[in-house]
Design a protein around this motif. Structure first.
Motif, PDB file in Angstrom:
ATOM      1  N   ARG A 162       0.845  -1.200   0.000  1.00 43.79           N
ATOM      2  CA  ARG A 162       0.000   0.000   0.000  1.00 43.79           C
ATOM      3  C   ARG A 162       0.877   1.245   0.000  1.00 43.79           C
ATOM      4  N   VAL A 163       0.516   2.227  -0.828  1.00 41.88           N
ATOM      5  CA  VAL A 163       1.239   3.500  -0.905  1.00 41.88           C
ATOM      6  C   VAL A 163       0.234   4.647  -0.899  1.00 41.88           C
ATOM      7  N   GLN A 164       0.701   5.811  -0.501  1.00 41.29           N
ATOM      8  CA  GLN A 164      -0.106   7.026  -0.585  1.00 41.29           C
ATOM      9  C   GLN A 164       0.238   7.728  -1.898  1.00 41.29           C
ATOM     10  N   LEU A 165      -0.775   8.044  -2.691  1.00 40.95           N
ATOM     11  CA  LEU A 165      -0.589   8.675  -3.991  1.00 40.95           C
ATOM     12  C   LEU A 165      -1.221  10.061  -3.979  1.00 40.95           C
ATOM     13  N   PRO A 166      -0.553  11.060  -4.561  1.00 40.55           N
ATOM     14  CA  PRO A 166      -1.147  12.397  -4.614  1.00 40.55           C
ATOM     15  C   PRO A 166      -2.412  12.380  -5.466  1.00 40.55           C
ATOM     16  N   ASP A 167      -3.410  13.149  -5.025  1.00 41.25           N
ATOM     17  CA  ASP A 167      -4.672  13.184  -5.773  1.00 41.25           C
ATOM     18  C   ASP A 167      -4.752  14.366  -6.737  1.00 41.25           C
ATOM     19  N   GLY A 168      -3.689  15.181  -6.813  1.00 41.61           N
ATOM     20  CA  GLY A 168      -3.669  16.307  -7.736  1.00 41.61           C
ATOM     21  C   GLY A 168      -4.291  17.567  -7.177  1.00 41.61           C
ATOM     22  N   ALA A 169      -4.865  17.481  -5.986  1.00 38.61           N
ATOM     23  CA  ALA A 169      -5.507  18.651  -5.373  1.00 38.61           C
ATOM     24  C   ALA A 169      -4.890  18.942  -4.002  1.00 38.61           C
ATOM     25  N   GLY A 170      -3.656  18.488  -3.795  1.00 36.90           N
ATOM     26  CA  GLY A 170      -2.983  18.730  -2.527  1.00 36.90           C
ATOM     27  C   GLY A 170      -3.196  17.661  -1.477  1.00 36.90           C
ATOM     28  N   GLY A 171      -4.026  16.700  -1.759  1.00 34.61           N
ATOM     29  CA  GLY A 171      -4.284  15.608  -0.821  1.00 34.61           C
ATOM     30  C   GLY A 171      -3.665  14.315  -1.328  1.00 34.61           C
ATOM     31  N   ALA A 172      -4.110  13.226  -0.758  1.00 31.80           N
ATOM     32  CA  ALA A 172      -3.591  11.924  -1.171  1.00 31.80           C
ATOM     33  C   ALA A 172      -4.672  10.865  -1.009  1.00 31.80           C
ATOM     34  N   HIS A 173      -4.513   9.792  -1.722  1.00 33.11           N
ATOM     35  CA  HIS A 173      -5.363   8.615  -1.555  1.00 33.11           C
ATOM     36  C   HIS A 173      -4.463   7.389  -1.587  1.00 33.11           C
TER      37      HIS A 173
END
Length: 112
Positions: A15-26
């Motif tokens: 599992r990794v955290q990926l940027p969502d393009g709006a300053g957050g992550a999923h």
């Protein structure tokens, strides 16, 4: 003890955290590599919720041992993928006293 029959190629994922393009992550999953394995089911049960019946299979997945700290040594909370099938790893132990193989206890859940 005879050597396991490592005849199924499974992809080890983490599992990794990926940027969502709006300053957050999923969260998402990234492949670490492919391991040859022996896959055996040892118990199962049926469950469900929200009108969907689910089958949960407990699996033992054997792999060649790797040193502690190796990126390719399976760990709990990682998973194996085989096409659309996913095996969530819940525990990892040495399969035999010589430490040549590891057994990964995992759960496969699917809608029935």
């Amino acid at each position: 003890m005879s050597a396991p029959c490592l005849n199924r190629a499974l992809v080890l994922e983490e599992r990794v955290q990926l940027p969502d393009g709006a300053g957050g992550a999923h969260s998402g999953w990234t492949a670490l590599g492919t391991l040859w394995t022996e896959v055996r089911s040892f118990s199962g049960r049926e469950g469900g919720g929200l009108g969907v019946a689910k089958s949960k299979l407990a699996m033992k997945i054997k792999v060649r041992a790797m040193p502690h700290g190796s990126e390719m040594r399976p760990r709990p909370e990682q998973r194996f993928r085989e096409g659309a099938r996913i095996y969530q790893i819940t525990a990892v132990a040495e399969a035999e006293p010589m430490g040549r193989y590891l057994v990964c206890y995992a759960v496969e859940e699917r809608a029935v």
